[in-house]
Motif scaffolding. Structure first.
Motif, short mmCIF file in Angstrom:
data_model
loop_
_atom_site.label_atom_id
_atom_site.label_comp_id
_atom_site.label_asym_id
_atom_site.label_seq_id
_atom_site.Cartn_x
_atom_site.Cartn_y
_atom_site.Cartn_z
N ASP A 22 24.85 -25.09 -74.20
CA ASP A 22 25.98 -24.30 -74.70
C ASP A 22 25.55 -22.88 -75.05
N LYS A 23 24.40 -22.72 -75.68
CA LYS A 23 23.92 -21.38 -76.07
C LYS A 23 23.48 -20.57 -74.85
N SER A 36 24.29 -20.86 -71.78
CA SER A 36 25.34 -20.58 -70.79
C SER A 36 26.35 -19.54 -71.27
N LEU A 37 26.14 -19.00 -72.49
CA LEU A 37 27.04 -17.96 -72.98
C LEU A 37 26.95 -16.70 -72.14
#
Length: 199
Positions: A167-168, A170-171
């Motif tokens: 999640d981090k 892929s920001l």
């Protein structure tokens, strides 16, 4: 990480406030886990520690004041922990400096730790460890352990950690450049998030 000389497979994962370990011992030697309470990263230091062994609960708890690159400028930061093991202790002891105290359940000092032994049954043996931390109290460390990892398997915690990283990372999506340049970019992005701290 495989440690062939010791015959140990060490696996580590984490939630936000809990480290989850899984050690598979070969069965050739008595399994031992050492907790160096005073250990600190790099050239940083830790002091004013206290540790308690609770064999009836398969737990170790304590506190240490850390003097990292930020907290060291302001008198250090007290960190509390509770560690819970999946197996009972067959023996235990604590150390302070160069002195070891067999069967002693607590110790205070600047260079302290715990030596925990587990039964040797001749076959490969798995010992799990969940260690919660808090900047408030030992009780809060235990509450963090319960809330984040007590009911989850090692694999479930690892999957949640992998998803949190995904999640981090892929920001930010990049295009162009060489494959090596893309690897450098995402490695730097990862490093910028390596030591998050929650207060």
């Amino acid at each position: 990480v495989k440690l062939p000389k010791q015959g140990i497979l060490a696996e580590l994962t984490a939630s936000e406030r809990v480290g989850v370990h899984r050690y598979t011992f070969s069965g050739k030697e008595m399994p031992h886990i050492l907790i160096d309470v005073s250990s600190a990263l790099g050239k940083n230091k830790a002091a004013e520690g206290e540790v308690h062994v609770y064999p009836e609960k398969n737990e170790v708890a304590g506190t240490i004041r850390t003097f990292g690159s930020f907290a060291g400028r302001y008198g250090g930061e007290e960190v509390y922990f509770t560690a819970r093991f999946s197996q009972p202790f067959s023996n235990f002891g604590v150390w302070s400096g160069n002195q070891f105290f067999k069967n002693q359940a607590e110790v205070k000092g600047d260079q302290i730790g715990v030596d925990l032994g587990f039964r040797k049954d001749g076959a490969s043996q798995l010992v799990g460890l969940r260690l919660g931390i808090s900047y408030v109290s030992i009780e809060n460390a235990r509450a963090n352990l319960e809330a984040e990892a007590a009911s989850l398997s090692f694999d479930a915690v690892q999957q949640k950690a992998s998803q949190a990283w995904e999640d981090k990372l892929s920001l930010i999506k990049i295009e162009g450049g060489t494959l090596d340049q893309q690897k450098i970019f995402y490695s730097a992005l990862y490093r910028s998030m390596q030591m998050p701290t929650l207060f």
